[in-house]
Design a protein around this motif. Sequence first.
Motif, PDB file in Angstrom:
ATOM      1  N   ALA A 175      17.124  27.569  11.451  1.00 54.91           N
ATOM      2  CA  ALA A 175      16.052  26.833  10.773  1.00 54.91           C
ATOM      3  C   ALA A 175      16.554  25.950   9.640  1.00 54.91           C
ATOM      4  N   LYS A 176      17.805  26.152   9.200  1.00 52.14           N
ATOM      5  CA  LYS A 176      18.286  25.438   8.025  1.00 52.14           C
ATOM      6  C   LYS A 176      18.225  23.919   8.164  1.00 52.14           C
ATOM      7  N   GLY A 207       6.051  30.860   2.120  1.00 50.42           N
ATOM      8  CA  GLY A 207       7.339  30.841   1.440  1.00 50.42           C
ATOM      9  C   GLY A 207       7.966  32.220   1.323  1.00 50.42           C
ATOM     10  N   PHE A 264       9.624  29.111  -1.404  1.00 58.68           N
ATOM     11  CA  PHE A 264      10.528  29.506  -0.335  1.00 58.68           C
ATOM     12  C   PHE A 264      11.978  29.616  -0.823  1.00 58.68           C
ATOM     13  N   SER A 265      12.473  28.605  -1.527  1.00 55.89           N
ATOM     14  CA  SER A 265      13.873  28.619  -1.961  1.00 55.89           C
ATOM     15  C   SER A 265      14.135  29.767  -2.917  1.00 55.89           C
ATOM     16  N   ILE A 315      14.718  22.880   7.479  1.00 57.85           N
ATOM     17  CA  ILE A 315      14.336  23.114   6.090  1.00 57.85           C
ATOM     18  C   ILE A 315      14.905  22.028   5.188  1.00 57.85           C
ATOM     19  N   GLN A 371      12.837  19.177   3.067  1.00 61.90           N
ATOM     20  CA  GLN A 371      12.993  18.994   1.633  1.00 61.90           C
ATOM     21  C   GLN A 371      13.381  17.564   1.290  1.00 61.90           C
ATOM     22  N   PHE A 425       8.198  24.557  -0.912  1.00 59.14           N
ATOM     23  CA  PHE A 425       9.639  24.717  -1.071  1.00 59.14           C
ATOM     24  C   PHE A 425      10.042  25.484  -2.335  1.00 59.14           C
ATOM     25  N   GLU A 461      17.987  31.957   9.783  1.00 57.86           N
ATOM     26  CA  GLU A 461      18.282  30.976   8.736  1.00 57.86           C
ATOM     27  C   GLU A 461      19.198  29.878   9.263  1.00 57.86           C
TER      28      GLU A 461
END
Length: 257
Positions: free
Chosen positions: A95-96, A78, A138-139, A99, A103, A135, A92
Motif C-alpha cells: 500500500a505504500k 487512520g 494515519f502517519s 499512500i 499524500q 494522513f 504496508e
Amino acid sequence: MNTPSFWRVALPILSVCFFLLFWSWYVRTAEVSAFVLPAPEAILQALSEMVLDSKLWHHARVTVTEAVSGFVIAVFLGISLGFIMARIPPVEWAAKPFIVLLQLIPKIALAPLFILWFGFGLEAKIVIAAALAFFPVFSNALVAFKSVESGDRDVMVMLQASPLQRFVLLDLPTALPVVLTGMEVSVVMAMIGAIVGEFIGGSEGLGYLAVAYLQELAVPELFGVIVVLTLVGLTLYTLIGRLRAWFAPWHASAAKP
C-alpha cells in the motif's frame, strides 16, 4: 492562583488586546478603507448582529457537522489502517506507493472532483474533510503502533492474551499519545476541508456564508464569519487536547506547563 498560572492566562489575553488596539490605531491613522480592512469595532458590531440571527447558527451547524463527520471517518480509517500496516508488513509494502501518492497529491485540487462525484450536498464536504484529515492520523498511528516494544508484546503472548486484549491493553494505550497529536492536526485539516468544499460548491455552511458576504462587499460581516470559523476551529482543537488529559494522563504531554 500562583504566578506562573496567572501569567499563563494573562499573557494571551494581553497579547490579543494589544493586537486589537494596534489594529484599530493603524486603520484610523493610515486611513485604510473599510472595504480593505475594517476596524475591530466595526467587525465586533457586525458580529454581534450576526449572532442574533438564526442564519449564522444554521450555517455554523452545517460546517461543524461536515468537519466532525469527516474527522471521525479519518480517525477511524487512520487508526485502523495504521494498526494493520504496523502489524502486517506486506500490507504496508503493497500500500505504500498509493499512500505516498495520496499524500503528494494536493487534496484541495481534488475537491472539484469530489463535488462532481458526490454532488453538492453534505456528502462531498464530508469526503473532502476526511481526505484532508486522514494522513496526520494515519502517519502518527503507523509510527506509534510500530513503536510498541516487542518485549511487551511477548509478555502479552505469554499471558495468553487474546488479540483484542493485546490491542486494548497494550497497543492502543502505548500509541494513544502520538495518535492524539495527529488528531490535533487532523481536526484542523477537517475544518479546512469542510470550508474548501463550501467555497467550491456549497449552498450552506460558514464557507458559503463567507462567499455570499464577499459578493455583497459586506467586509465587516465577512470578517465576522472568519472570527466564528476561528472560534469553532479553536473549540474543536481544544476538545481534542482535552482528550489527552482524559485518556492519556500518564503521558508527559498531558502535564500542564
